[in-house]
Design a protein around this motif. Structure first.
Motif, PDB file in Angstrom:
ATOM      1  N   ILE A 251      53.543  42.522  41.787  1.00  0.00           N
ATOM      2  CA  ILE A 251      52.748  41.629  42.620  1.00  0.00           C
ATOM      3  C   ILE A 251      53.403  40.947  43.224  1.00  0.00           C
ATOM      4  CG2 ILE A 251      51.360  39.441  41.902  1.00  0.00           C
ATOM      5  CD1 ILE A 251      49.879  39.928  39.272  1.00  0.00           C
ATOM      6  N   GLU A 252      54.834  41.405  42.754  1.00  0.00           N
ATOM      7  CA  GLU A 252      55.880  40.502  44.337  1.00  0.00           C
ATOM      8  C   GLU A 252      55.393  41.472  45.513  1.00  0.00           C
ATOM      9  OE1 GLU A 252      59.310  39.146  42.261  1.00  0.00           O
ATOM     10  OE2 GLU A 252      58.547  37.427  41.675  1.00  0.00           O
ATOM     11  N   ILE A 253      55.801  42.604  45.035  1.00  0.00           N
ATOM     12  CA  ILE A 253      56.281  43.813  45.704  1.00  0.00           C
ATOM     13  C   ILE A 253      55.028  43.563  46.517  1.00  0.00           C
ATOM     14  CG2 ILE A 253      56.270  46.121  45.816  1.00  0.00           C
ATOM     15  CD1 ILE A 253      58.240  46.363  43.607  1.00  0.00           C
ATOM     16  N   LEU A 254      54.142  43.824  46.175  1.00  0.00           N
ATOM     17  CA  LEU A 254      52.451  43.934  47.135  1.00  0.00           C
ATOM     18  C   LEU A 254      52.094  43.368  47.906  1.00  0.00           C
ATOM     19  CD1 LEU A 254      50.681  45.970  43.567  1.00  0.00           C
ATOM     20  CD2 LEU A 254      51.204  46.898  46.085  1.00  0.00           C
ATOM     21  N   LYS A 255      51.511  43.517  48.419  1.00  0.00           N
ATOM     22  CA  LYS A 255      50.614  42.429  49.773  1.00  0.00           C
ATOM     23  C   LYS A 255      49.336  42.729  50.248  1.00  0.00           C
ATOM     24  CE  LYS A 255      54.561  42.428  52.362  1.00  0.00           C
ATOM     25  NZ  LYS A 255      55.734  42.856  53.736  1.00  0.00           N
ATOM     26  N   GLY A 256      48.005  41.615  50.615  1.00  0.00           N
ATOM     27  CA  GLY A 256      46.777  41.856  51.195  1.00  0.00           C
ATOM     28  C   GLY A 256      46.209  42.694  49.505  1.00  0.00           C
ATOM     29  N   ASN A 257      45.230  43.709  49.944  1.00  0.00           N
ATOM     30  CA  ASN A 257      44.159  43.695  49.384  1.00  0.00           C
ATOM     31  C   ASN A 257      44.518  44.580  48.582  1.00  0.00           C
ATOM     32  OD1 ASN A 257      41.591  42.657  50.672  1.00  0.00           O
ATOM     33  ND2 ASN A 257      41.765  45.074  52.242  1.00  0.00           N
ATOM     34  N   SER A 258      45.737  45.238  48.466  1.00  0.00           N
ATOM     35  CA  SER A 258      46.650  46.403  47.452  1.00  0.00           C
ATOM     36  C   SER A 258      47.268  45.554  46.555  1.00  0.00           C
ATOM     37  CB  SER A 258      47.835  47.193  47.489  1.00  0.00           C
ATOM     38  OG  SER A 258      47.964  47.275  49.206  1.00  0.00           O
ATOM     39  N   LYS A 259      47.908  43.520  46.724  1.00  0.00           N
ATOM     40  CA  LYS A 259      48.105  42.933  45.883  1.00  0.00           C
ATOM     41  C   LYS A 259      47.090  42.403  45.106  1.00  0.00           C
ATOM     42  CE  LYS A 259      51.042  38.371  46.450  1.00  0.00           C
ATOM     43  NZ  LYS A 259      52.574  39.233  46.688  1.00  0.00           N
ATOM     44  N   GLU A 260      45.468  42.463  46.119  1.00  0.00           N
ATOM     45  CA  GLU A 260      44.277  41.403  45.095  1.00  0.00           C
ATOM     46  C   GLU A 260      43.864  42.164  44.160  1.00  0.00           C
ATOM     47  OE1 GLU A 260      41.144  39.757  47.538  1.00  0.00           O
ATOM     48  OE2 GLU A 260      42.526  39.211  49.465  1.00  0.00           O
ATOM     49  N   ILE A 261      44.272  43.678  44.424  1.00  0.00           N
ATOM     50  CA  ILE A 261      43.895  44.837  43.715  1.00  0.00           C
ATOM     51  C   ILE A 261      44.585  45.122  42.522  1.00  0.00           C
ATOM     52  CG2 ILE A 261      42.835  47.239  43.683  1.00  0.00           C
ATOM     53  CD1 ILE A 261      42.367  47.099  46.080  1.00  0.00           C
ATOM     54  N   TYR A 262      45.460  45.254  42.471  1.00  0.00           N
ATOM     55  CA  TYR A 262      46.777  44.767  41.284  1.00  0.00           C
ATOM     56  C   TYR A 262      46.296  43.673  40.790  1.00  0.00           C
ATOM     57  CZ  TYR A 262      50.598  45.415  38.206  1.00  0.00           C
ATOM     58  OH  TYR A 262      51.810  45.919  37.891  1.00  0.00           O
ATOM     59  N   MET A 263      45.932  42.605  41.048  1.00  0.00           N
ATOM     60  CA  MET A 263      45.986  41.422  40.350  1.00  0.00           C
ATOM     61  C   MET A 263      44.420  41.633  39.112  1.00  0.00           C
ATOM     62  SD  MET A 263      47.432  38.426  43.099  1.00  0.00           S
ATOM     63  CE  MET A 263      46.895  36.982  42.221  1.00  0.00           C
ATOM     64  N   LEU A 264      43.182  42.043  39.913  1.00  0.00           N
ATOM     65  CA  LEU A 264      42.025  42.072  39.024  1.00  0.00           C
ATOM     66  C   LEU A 264      41.996  43.293  38.014  1.00  0.00           C
ATOM     67  CD1 LEU A 264      38.968  40.914  39.095  1.00  0.00           C
ATOM     68  CD2 LEU A 264      38.339  42.403  40.637  1.00  0.00           C
ATOM     69  N   LEU A 265      42.026  44.466  38.653  1.00  0.00           N
ATOM     70  CA  LEU A 265      42.317  45.570  38.051  1.00  0.00           C
ATOM     71  C   LEU A 265      43.207  44.649  36.362  1.00  0.00           C
ATOM     72  CD1 LEU A 265      42.047  48.035  40.450  1.00  0.00           C
ATOM     73  CD2 LEU A 265      40.691  47.407  38.749  1.00  0.00           C
ATOM     74  N   SER A 266      44.291  44.802  36.950  1.00  0.00           N
ATOM     75  CA  SER A 266      45.050  44.423  35.831  1.00  0.00           C
ATOM     76  C   SER A 266      45.247  43.298  34.596  1.00  0.00           C
ATOM     77  CB  SER A 266      46.661  43.246  36.137  1.00  0.00           C
ATOM     78  OG  SER A 266      47.492  44.872  36.655  1.00  0.00           O
ATOM     79  N   LYS A 267      44.099  41.750  35.663  1.00  0.00           N
ATOM     80  CA  LYS A 267      42.977  41.520  34.435  1.00  0.00           C
ATOM     81  C   LYS A 267      42.373  41.786  33.531  1.00  0.00           C
ATOM     82  CE  LYS A 267      40.000  37.330  35.249  1.00  0.00           C
ATOM     83  NZ  LYS A 267      38.457  37.754  34.393  1.00  0.00           N
ATOM     84  N   SER A 268      41.820  42.779  34.200  1.00  0.00           N
ATOM     85  CA  SER A 268      40.103  43.177  33.638  1.00  0.00           C
ATOM     86  C   SER A 268      40.456  44.552  32.570  1.00  0.00           C
ATOM     87  CB  SER A 268      39.324  44.101  34.684  1.00  0.00           C
ATOM     88  OG  SER A 268      38.482  44.754  34.327  1.00  0.00           O
ATOM     89  N   ILE A 269      42.624  45.107  32.878  1.00  0.00           N
ATOM     90  CA  ILE A 269      42.753  45.755  31.356  1.00  0.00           C
ATOM     91  C   ILE A 269      42.861  45.322  30.322  1.00  0.00           C
ATOM     92  CG2 ILE A 269      44.618  46.942  30.971  1.00  0.00           C
ATOM     93  CD1 ILE A 269      43.912  48.017  33.732  1.00  0.00           C
ATOM     94  N   LYS A 270      43.414  43.680  30.893  1.00  0.00           N
ATOM     95  CA  LYS A 270      43.495  43.154  29.896  1.00  0.00           C
ATOM     96  C   LYS A 270      42.602  42.740  29.143  1.00  0.00           C
ATOM     97  CE  LYS A 270      48.109  40.600  31.464  1.00  0.00           C
ATOM     98  NZ  LYS A 270      48.560  39.206  31.659  1.00  0.00           N
ATOM     99  N   ASP A 271      41.516  41.731  29.831  1.00  0.00           N
ATOM    100  CA  ASP A 271      40.429  41.426  29.069  1.00  0.00           C
ATOM    101  C   ASP A 271      39.692  42.501  28.713  1.00  0.00           C
ATOM    102  OD1 ASP A 271      40.613  39.118  30.621  1.00  0.00           O
ATOM    103  OD2 ASP A 271      38.868  39.226  32.277  1.00  0.00           O
ATOM    104  N   THR A 272      39.315  43.897  29.305  1.00  0.00           N
ATOM    105  CA  THR A 272      39.135  44.698  27.981  1.00  0.00           C
ATOM    106  C   THR A 272      39.277  45.279  26.438  1.00  0.00           C
ATOM    107  OG1 THR A 272      38.479  46.124  29.836  1.00  0.00           O
ATOM    108  CG2 THR A 272      38.499  47.252  28.299  1.00  0.00           C
ATOM    109  N   TYR A 273      41.207  44.926  26.237  1.00  0.00           N
ATOM    110  CA  TYR A 273      41.724  44.710  24.995  1.00  0.00           C
ATOM    111  C   TYR A 273      41.902  44.107  23.756  1.00  0.00           C
ATOM    112  CZ  TYR A 273      41.969  49.291  27.048  1.00  0.00           C
ATOM    113  OH  TYR A 273      41.605  51.213  27.272  1.00  0.00           O
ATOM    114  N   ASN A 274      41.890  42.506  24.844  1.00  0.00           N
ATOM    115  CA  ASN A 274      41.620  41.494  24.004  1.00  0.00           C
ATOM    116  C   ASN A 274      40.280  41.436  23.587  1.00  0.00           C
ATOM    117  OD1 ASN A 274      44.384  40.739  25.484  1.00  0.00           O
ATOM    118  ND2 ASN A 274      43.711  39.385  26.721  1.00  0.00           N
ATOM    119  N   GLU A 275      39.671  41.327  24.674  1.00  0.00           N
ATOM    120  CA  GLU A 275      37.904  41.584  24.141  1.00  0.00           C
ATOM    121  C   GLU A 275      37.880  42.732  22.642  1.00  0.00           C
ATOM    122  OE1 GLU A 275      35.084  41.914  26.923  1.00  0.00           O
ATOM    123  OE2 GLU A 275      35.792  39.706  27.477  1.00  0.00           O
ATOM    124  N   LYS A 276      38.199  43.223  22.366  1.00  0.00           N
ATOM    125  CA  LYS A 276      37.388  44.674  21.217  1.00  0.00           C
ATOM    126  C   LYS A 276      38.825  44.498  20.435  1.00  0.00           C
ATOM    127  CE  LYS A 276      34.516  45.859  25.222  1.00  0.00           C
ATOM    128  NZ  LYS A 276      33.787  47.574  25.313  1.00  0.00           N
TER     129      LYS A 276
END
Lengths: 261, 261
Positions: free
Chosen positions: A235-260
């Protein structure tokens, strides 16, 4: 449902000259359906497609033959206005994934032929493997469109507007979003002296795996492992939309497996 | 750089019994490199891999042979502690994409063999096409690791930790994120009576296209066309993380083409 019809469609007109118009026209002509007339805004493309399928280049929608099916292959927001200009004797089919029949001006014979595929003029597609979804408010037209489409594809189904919209939504994820994720990787590679060719075996394998096991099982990577240290560094390396996409998809992956798990 | 070395590596120990350990061990053994010892936490998996490659199942890291290369194939956060337990006479190579050599306890002979691929035990990989990235703070070890890896892959490169981390980041997009997007589509399909098999030709074509043109050129869909009406309808249908992903990726696609066209 009895899908045998006496009045099968043998001649069609096409509106549009983009990727869908191109692939449908050429494939219909191949199996003996005549594309008699083509109308579209881009005269160079229409001319080129007319030449390819031996059709007449119509200068106006009013010139299209009466009592003959018109297939509208244009962007969604043009469909409604085009319908209004088409002679009332002509049955209409449009190729959109999301436009509901009920949202268009009422006419007796209107339907949908929705091909679930991404088309580019220069890239050949095995159309017989492409799923087509058919709908019409008119029973006879529905049967006619079903039988017509069955001549170019082995996978034709009748579904309603709501289900078609849902399939289109899934297609946005499968095609539009995966493609944009790969664009992000290609763009990042370009600006960081990474040869994207080195990433191609990984990309190929990513897609091979989907044929073998579910995406749920295939998931790997820092978010899947809960490796917050690496995620933070990325996340420190990335900027702009790439950074936001990285953060959201990482969160979504974590949520998917924590829940299941 | 002269990459010919006299003391080529002929015997190795492996730590780990996961997907990377499995594929590296079996491929090294195939080309005549002996995997003499394997140590790992999951005794069932270690036992099974030992049987497969005819190696000794070590009960402790202390039991690994001295003066022999140890390849660490474990999650990133275990590497540092494992390094501390390995006899100082043993050169070490680890397979992580993101762990910097400088972040680990200092030792004379430490290096990296990073395979840019997603591995599953049950899925065969053509390892000779997989890019491997090599690094070491020790020149001799770097040459040895390069030559060792060249025996199983035709694409071996020497790069530093910073560049390796960047490649790993690109790989997260190419593999982890595309896979999660497909998971979203599969999950949505499941809960909406959509047969995901109908989406497979689209998925296949999405990836075929990348071999032919850039993802930038391949982009299609509502966000690419600026079809806000459809985007709005899709967002209304979705919930939770799927909704957020849809919104962010659609925004990012719009931004990409507004800026560049």
């Amino acid at each position: 449902m009895n899908l045998i019809v006496k009045n099968s469609i043998e001649k069609i007109s096409i509106i549009g000259s983009g990727n869908v118009a191109w692939h449908l026209s050429t494939n219909f002509v191949k199996i003996g359906i005549k594309v008699t007339h083509i109308f579209g805004r881009n005269t160079i493309d229409v001319h080129s497609l007319c030449k390819k399928v031996n059709a007449i280049h119509s200068k106006s929608i009013k010139d299209l033959p009466k009592n003959q099916l018109v297939i509208i292959c244009t962007p969604d927001d043009a469909i409604s206005n085009i319908c209004k200009s088409i002679d009332s004797s002509c049955p209409i089919a449009y190729t959109s994934g999301s436009v509901e029949i009920q949202s268009l001006p009422y006419r007796e014979k209107i339907g949908v032929i929705y091909p679930l595929q991404t088309f580019s003029k220069n890239i050949k597609i095995k159309l017989n493997k492409v799923p087509f979804f058919i709908e019409s408010t008119n029973n006879l037209l529905q049967k006619q469109l079903y039988n017509l489409t069955l001549k170019i594809s082995n996978n034709v189904k009748i579904i309603d507007s709501i289900q078609r919209k849902k399939i289109h939504l899934a297609a946005v994820f499968v095609n539009n979003f995966t493609n944009h994720i790969i664009y992000q990787a290609q763009n990042y590679a370009k600006t960081n002296s990474i040869n994207f060719k080195d990433l191609m075996p990984l990309l190929e394998e990513t897609f091979n795996k989907i044929n073998i096991e579910s995406a749920f099982k295939s998931q790997t990577g820092p978010a899947r492992r809960g490796d917050n240290n690496i995620i933070k560094q990325h996340i420190e390396i990335l900027k702009g939309n790439s950074k936001e996409i990285y953060m959201l998809l990482s969160k979504s992956i974590k949520d998917t497996y924590n829940e299941k798990l």
